[in-house]
Scaffold this active site. Sequence first.
Site, PDB file in Angstrom:
ATOM      1  NE  ARG A 169     -11.555   9.459   9.616  1.00 45.17           N
ATOM      2  CZ  ARG A 169     -11.515  10.272   9.078  1.00 45.17           C
ATOM      3  NH1 ARG A 169     -11.209  11.371   9.112  1.00 45.17           N
ATOM      4  NH2 ARG A 169     -12.321  10.263   7.740  1.00 45.17           N
ATOM      5  CG  HIS A 212     -15.877   9.112   4.434  1.00 45.58           C
ATOM      6  ND1 HIS A 212     -15.183   9.225   3.108  1.00 45.58           N
ATOM      7  CD2 HIS A 212     -15.348   9.736   5.065  1.00 45.58           C
ATOM      8  CE1 HIS A 212     -14.156  10.064   3.316  1.00 45.58           C
ATOM      9  NE2 HIS A 212     -14.396  10.488   4.425  1.00 45.58           N
ATOM     10  N   GLY A 255       0.943  -1.100   0.053  1.00 45.49           N
ATOM     11  CA  GLY A 255       0.029  -0.024  -0.005  1.00 45.49           C
ATOM     12  C   GLY A 255       0.746   1.185   0.038  1.00 45.49           C
ATOM     13  CG  LEU A 285      -1.818  10.390   3.279  1.00 41.89           C
ATOM     14  CD1 LEU A 285      -2.660  11.286   4.221  1.00 41.89           C
ATOM     15  CD2 LEU A 285      -0.570  11.211   2.657  1.00 41.89           C
ATOM     16  CB  ALA A 286      -0.223   4.679   6.287  1.00 45.93           C
ATOM     17  NE  ARG A 306     -16.190  13.375   8.859  1.00 47.32           N
ATOM     18  CZ  ARG A 306     -15.067  13.173   8.132  1.00 47.32           C
ATOM     19  NH1 ARG A 306     -14.730  12.004   8.181  1.00 47.32           N
ATOM     20  NH2 ARG A 306     -14.432  13.874   7.580  1.00 47.32           N
TER      21      ARG A 306
END
Lengths: 255, 636, 222
Positions: free
Chosen positions: B435, B401, B41, B44-45, B331
């Site tokens: 989150r 999401h 992968g 970002l990580a 959210r």
Amino acid sequence: MSEKNINLTLNIWRQESPEAKGYFEKFEKEISPDASILEVLDEINNRLEFEGKEPIAFESDCREGICGACGLVINGQPHGPLPKTATCQLHMRNFKDGDTLYIEPFRATAFKILKDLIVDRSGFDKIQVAGGFVSFNTGSAPDGNVILISKEMADQALDAAECIGCGACVAACKNSSAMLFVGAKVSQFALLPQGQPERYERVQAMVKVMDENLFGSCTNTYACEAECPKGISVLNIARMNRDYFMAKLKTGTNE
Amino acid sequence: MIKLDSKIPGGKLSEKWMNHKFNMKVINPANKRKFDIIIVGSGLAGASAAATLGELGYKVKIFTFHDSTRRAHSIAAQGGINAAKNYQNDADSVYRLFYDTIKGGDFRGREANTWRLAEVSNNIIDQCVAQGVPFAREYGGTLANRSFGGAQVSRTFYARGETGQQLLLGAYSSMNRQVNLGNVEIFPRREFLDVVKVDGHARGIIARNLVTGELEKYASQAVVLATGGYMNVYFLSTNAMNSNATAAWRVHKKGAAFANPCYTQIHPTCLPVHGEDQSKLVLMSESLRNDGRIWVPKKAGDTRNPSEIPEEERDYYLERKYPAFGNLVPRDVASRNAKYVCDEGKGIGGGKAVYLDFSDAFNRIGKEGVKDKYGNLFDMYANITGVNPYEVPMQIYPAPHYAMGGLWVDYELMSTIPGMFVLGEANFSDHGANRLGASALMQGLSDGYFIIPYTMGNYLGTEKPEKVDVERSEFKEAQQNVEENINKILSINGKQTVDSIHKRLGHLLIDKVGMSRDEKGLKEVINQIRDLREEFWTDVKVVGDAKDINQTLERAGRVADFLELGELMAKDALNRNESCGAHFREEYQTEDGEALRNDEEYKYVAAWEYKKDGEWELYKEDLEFENVKLATRSYK
Amino acid sequence: MNRLNQFFNSSIGKKLVMAITGIFLILFLVFHLINNLMLFGGPEFFNENVARLDSIKPLIRVMEIILALIFIYHTYTGLKLWWENKKANPEKYAVNANKENSTIYSRTMTITGSLIFIFLVIHLYTIWVKYNFGMEGSEDYFEVIKIHFANPIWAAFYFIIMIFIGFHINHAFQSSFQSLGWSHKKYTPIVKKIGTVIAIILAVGFASIPVYFFYISFGGQG
């Protein structure tokens, strides 16, 4: 949102492998004007699969116009007729009932066709590896506000950095030149204070690899800018030209 | 039998990470280059981990199924990234960011992890600025901030509506530098299909070359999974077309516990579904909620144009129910309330959409002012819907999401398989049951830039720097299993397409394991998913072979895994007899219809061990809260 | 030398060569046009001026050689770019949508350039060779032009080529600024306009000569 469905004739490029000879396959299709062109391909594929035929290979991922994976040439224009729009964001309401579309892959010697509409754009990554970075190690950064950058500069740098690396500039260019792509990356760093220490090495390294990867030369037709889904300006190419010239005058490295 | 040892260090919360860093093993530079690390992968990580581990001198191989590492779905994050810089002098602090995140997660996250995340958030901004990420600036040249859903301070850093893109390109550039220096090698167009374990430790992977179809074996001393979340299990989600759970799931089946799979976030501000053929849902940054007001007609089934509905006949339901936070509630609250009003028939035209109206903002800062802040989002909306949002209010509806659940990891981000690390959205660790906005980017980069470089050393410090041979029987066996699985899928030759089965799974899940769940529905859906799985393995049709590019085959493998994961999500939701964060059980709510937590019995991380098809064993990691008082989340 | 070579062989280096040599060629055309316009001053005035240039022959020769080198380098690099770019992009799309994204002037630089090259060879052979080696003691340069353009084929040929020169310069002028890196959001539109004006002046100026002489050869008042 939705209006009446429209009927289109789609001629879609099929090519089994890089070596195989390609051809256009014709599909007649009734579609919703709210569908995106990739959703039309999805539907065609679903039908093909159902009938036991090989679906059309094409790339797409985010479908929000930002990942740069998709990219088809529609009636001779990369990403289709709508300016500043990626293929995935091209909705069928932009076409009229009875229209005929030719859907092809990006064509350039530097972009080998792998299958159907999928091309190999790894040349872009090689250019980035050559110099598209600022050299410093994680953990050594000073506080973010130590480096003051005017709003105008930050905006201009972001204008250049918005490039999604889709390759439409190469596909649109009659010379298959990658200068808009490279110019944008060179410019992002040339505009920012962080990019100054390596400014002239960077442009030389990136241009060198660009030339090695069979991209053509820019003849300033600006088709790239017109077809860029992010509207990246050719001013970035001018900046790269200038930096490259200055680099050759200034530095003694990179023989 | 697995053992959940969270390895949370002792001592004061604010000193845990500092002390732990000191106590961890370090490897001398000459030895580092003898260790191979595989990263799967490149979001970002993954990209940030590759960059940082490469800088340290490890030999890194990074894998992506994309043609380029730059295409990972982190690139689509719009809104921003949080940091506790307190540049706005509005009383922000590491503690406040920590507290907001813990509270936002409805007290179902680990204190120590969340604190660490808040602590390194500031380093992330510095790091990205130094890379040349063109963050938004004030006229004086300092970094600009905006406030974001669920926070009362202005701590979000952004680059127009393209923050994810800019941060990913920053990580990508740092990684490219390491490629240039020979420390990182990129393997594009490869799909991870299995992990290889040697003596119980993760020592390599089997990846399918998506161009040639070949199954390739790669060995290393440690494997890092940074493969994102599993929200495409719902078929329609804001995730990219190729986002999937296969890597995480196959690792789970090899012994890594899967934690809190039922914590799935449904994002409130997405474009409504336009038809059956829709392939994915598009997110509009929730920063829009800063200036837009959400409303529906008071009368059910009202089909008038929004301009014909007078002010007194509109229900600004979030402002009415939550006067303190109004349109900026978290959210899950925003999403659930949208579902409720639509279920009551008050959705636009009686359908599934609510208005997001900028009329007030137009009056206050003018259309130009709005354009300045949200121009690209407005353009995007107009482009997709064909409606001009400067004239007619936007229509929005929630969409799947982000997955808070994921592979269980300890404080060092290692799963229950030694040597197998999991970063970013793929792990479960930092967001509890929900989150907050602008913290996914923060977590991905925190894991990659500032945590894995330390914890990797602590693990490898116990290992010998000896090359692992890909000719070992474990590799051959794993490769063979993968091959058999592929052949099995190809040999079914039934009648249903992969997508049609995936769509049906999505409908089941969004209906019964979506914004609200109940016992009856969950029990039903478990059986329905099992039946669907059975259908898949007997009646799916995958055209073509495994010898070249075959995108249907790729999708089929992913859907097969989703069909198992879906069941576990429902099982986990059924097990959790409480409402918390994004997990809302109809049976557990207050008189006002708010989520009712059960801290006595469910203050734990539910980690599931895979036993066999349709069978899991539950392990519980009790959550200790020493620094925050468990409060009922209230946004009234 | 290696560095220089490397620079001129890079994609950007070649652009720069085209720009710099091109600018010199435009400058030359400006001087050439000034000389040409003296034809409107009548035979005496024109012949006197040509004779004056003849008196500084050695200097003119040196300049001619430099000019020839510049022109050859411009043409050579242009053809080389054309050849390389063709290799970089061998396959065309099913639908030609070029007009949607670029101007005809920019796309036809190789064609207009090639035509100009062919024209130049002919032009040198018919006028330059005549002036320098074929006057046989006469100094009526004016008459040579007059006779030349009395032929409608010559007049038409020159006229058409002058339009192509205009096309070429219309793109070339602003393009050279871009290649040299002198582009700017605010000033580039002005540069483009100036380029168009220069192109029109040069094209109209040069084309007026064959038109004028063709006209008087048919009995018009000179």
